[in-house]
Design an enzyme around this catalytic site. Structure first.
Site, PDB file in Angstrom:
ATOM      1  N   HIS A 196      -9.682  -4.251  -0.012  1.00 40.14           N
ATOM      2  CA  HIS A 196      -8.848  -4.596   1.134  1.00 40.14           C
ATOM      3  C   HIS A 196      -9.701  -5.239   2.228  1.00 40.14           C
ATOM      4  CE1 HIS A 196      -6.083  -4.022   4.526  1.00 40.14           C
ATOM      5  NE2 HIS A 196      -5.136  -3.687   3.680  1.00 40.14           N
ATOM      6  N   ASP A 239      -3.406  -0.712  -6.271  1.00 42.46           N
ATOM      7  CA  ASP A 239      -2.204  -0.247  -5.574  1.00 42.46           C
ATOM      8  C   ASP A 239      -1.134  -1.326  -5.517  1.00 42.46           C
ATOM      9  OD1 ASP A 239      -3.551  -1.871  -3.739  1.00 42.46           O
ATOM     10  OD2 ASP A 239      -3.057  -0.632  -2.012  1.00 42.46           O
ATOM     11  N   CYS A 285       0.780  -1.234   0.000  1.00 39.26           N
ATOM     12  CA  CYS A 285       0.000   0.000   0.000  1.00 39.26           C
ATOM     13  C   CYS A 285       0.814   1.287   0.000  1.00 39.26           C
ATOM     14  CB  CYS A 285      -0.908   0.013   1.223  1.00 39.26           C
ATOM     15  SG  CYS A 285      -1.848  -1.488   1.491  1.00 39.26           S
ATOM     16  N   LYS A 332      -8.652   6.193   1.383  1.00 41.16           N
ATOM     17  CA  LYS A 332      -7.491   5.767   2.176  1.00 41.16           C
ATOM     18  C   LYS A 332      -6.294   6.668   1.925  1.00 41.16           C
ATOM     19  CE  LYS A 332      -4.455   1.690   2.524  1.00 41.16           C
ATOM     20  NZ  LYS A 332      -4.386   0.232   2.310  1.00 41.16           N
ATOM     21  N   HIS A 343      -2.918   6.606   4.214  1.00 40.00           N
ATOM     22  CA  HIS A 343      -1.821   5.662   4.477  1.00 40.00           C
ATOM     23  C   HIS A 343      -0.444   6.219   4.112  1.00 40.00           C
ATOM     24  CE1 HIS A 343      -0.820   1.088   4.843  1.00 40.00           C
ATOM     25  NE2 HIS A 343      -0.575   1.788   5.953  1.00 40.00           N
TER      26      HIS A 343
END
Length: 484
Positions: free
Chosen positions: A219, A277, A67, A121, A123
């Site tokens: 995910h 990703d 990720c 997301k 991250h």
């Protein structure tokens, strides 16, 4: 002479009159090569299939294998091993993020007059506000800071030695800086789609928009509305069934978002980039068949991503592009399309627009899969033309996982060699190690690997040990900035 000047003037005016495109950059999370309809999977993706078919399908679009590294590469145009993000995802107890010296693609577009929005997301770090989206070039943010969470409660559970292996839980969902507490029970894909549609519907179409739609699906945890699960009663593997439901939920949501672009009149000026990703995790229902390996490996199944581009500014459409591109290339490519001068000398990315728009040879002939030094031992891989070199791949998921099988055999077999050489033109599924027979090619590839390692930046995980300061109990039951 006069006619030449007039032709030049007409061309220059035409260039100046070209509007910067609206950019919808969609990142699916943990989507495998064989998790989409256009690669022949049993999973229903009619919206994405149609977009890929109408645009340009990319068959050699490379991403990182997990990720954070891919997200860092998208935002910076640099290989993760050049910015310290090469080791893996940022844990919620690690006090670092995408280095603050990096000017993100969103910051560059914002300066150029774009309206910029991040949904989903992040991250890329959150130990202090400086690392979070609204400080990295985004006008708005609607999503979560960490790497994963429950799709309905939006809470992140985490166990760590710094918490004595006790499960720590906290809410992780924000609108800009403000904690969102009123969507418990709403499926994250539906919440993100609704936000995207709202932003599009309220947008002045004469102002260019950059929307970074970084989805939570597919995910884990494996969760989806029951109506999507019911579409796949014939799939007996429960993980595969749930993964299929999540992919189809994503497909429907993207269809609703593209419908909003059409309704407001942005569609003809919109460029859509869709990518995963990383490769799919084969231990939780994904498949990268017929590619080898899984998420978090150096095999093609970890790095070769399902991807396409769509937009009326493409000169040629409706074809499959087999040229090599890497996720770092989107930074200079999209900035150039937006009219932003890209003269950075330290970028790893290349402008590939002319190649994918006109079906020309890619300017990219090589790239680095990853480089990681652990206790002075190098694990990594490089690509040059058709050749791929791996050293110490370290992976336990090194086989080929066909979703037609009810279970995936040999899930933890390690590779038999520490040095592997593949001819991907002849052997795209990495069955035949040629290191012992193509010794001249091996020597050339090792030389290129040694050149790449000269610019290695130590990984930030090693420099930033875990800390209990991030405990949500310190921040009103939420994962929050303010502890570094």
């Amino acid at each position: 002479m006069l006619s030449s000047l007039l032709l030049f003037s007409f061309f220059a005016l035409g260039q100046l009159a070209t509007k910067p495109p609206h950019i919808l950059f969609i990142v699916a999370d943990d989507l495998g090569w064989f998790d989409v309809g256009w690669h022949g999977a049993e999973i229903k993706t009619p919206v994405l299939d149609k977009l890929a078919r109408e645009g340009v399908t990319l068959t050699q679009s490379y991403v990182q294998s997990v990720c954070t590294p891919t997200r860092g590469a998208i935002m910076s145009g640099r290989y993760p091993y050049h910015i310290g993000l090469q080791r893996g995802g940022i844990r919620p107890t690690r006090p670092y993020g995408l280095p603050l010296k990096i000017t993100t693609i969103a910051q560059r577009l914002q300066t150029a007059g774009y309206s910029t929005h991040a949904i989903g997301k992040w991250h890329l770090g959150f130990c202090k506000w400086d690392y979070t989206p609204c400080e990295r070039g985004f006008d708005t943010f609607f999503g979560f800071y960490g790497g994963g969470q429950d799709h309905y409660t939006h809470r992140k559970d985490y166990r760590s030695e710094v918490f004595n292996r006790t499960r720590i839980s906290g809410l992780d969902f924000r609108r800009n800086r403000r904690l969102v507490t009123n969507i418990n029970g709403t499926y994250s894909m539906e919440a993100f789609a609704a936000e995207a549609i709202r932003l599009i519907s309220e947008h002045d179409k004469h102002t260019p928009m950059y929307m970074y739609l970084s989805l939570q699906v597919v995910h884990g945890p494996l969760q989806a509305p029951q109506r999507f699960v019911d579409m796949y009663k014939e799939i007996k593997n429960k993980n595969r069934q749930m993964k299929a439901a999540m992919v189809t939920a994503m497909d429907e949501a993207i269809g609703n978002i593209t419908a909003a672009l059409k309704k407001i009149g942005m569609w003809n000026d919109a460029l859509i980039v869709f990518t995963t990703d990383n490769g799919g995790p084969v231990n939780s229902g994904s498949s990268n068949w017929p590619l080898r390996g899984s998420k978090a490996t150096l095999w093609e199944g970890g790095h070769r991503g399902a991807a396409f581009v769509h937009g009326k500014m493409l000169h040629k459409t409706g074809y499959v592009y087999s040229g090599m591109i890497h996720t770092v290339d989107w930074y200079p490519t999209l900035l150039s399309l937006a009219g932003v001068n890209v003269d950075d000398t330290d970028l790893d990315g290349m402008n590939v627009w002319d190649a994918i728009s006109n079906n020309k040879s890619s300017p990219r002939q090589s790239f680095v899969y990853n480089l990681l030094l652990i206790d002075e031992t190098l694990s990594g891989g490089i690509r040059f033309n058709n050749w791929k070199l791996l050293v110490n791949p370290r992976s336990r998921r090194s086989e080929w996982y066909n979703p037609a099988n009810a279970s995936f055999p040999e899930l933890f077999r390690k590779p038999l060699s520490d040095t592997l050489l593949f001819d991907l033109d002849a052997d795209p599924t990495e069955h035949h190690n040629l290191a012992s027979t193509k010794t001249d090619v091996l020597a050339m590839m090792m030389s290129r690997l040694n050149e790449a390692i000269e610019n290695y930046v130590p990984d930030l995980i090693k420099q930033n040990p875990e800390t209990a300061k991030s405990n949500p109990a310190n921040f009103g039951d939420a994962w929050s900035p303010g502890w570094c």
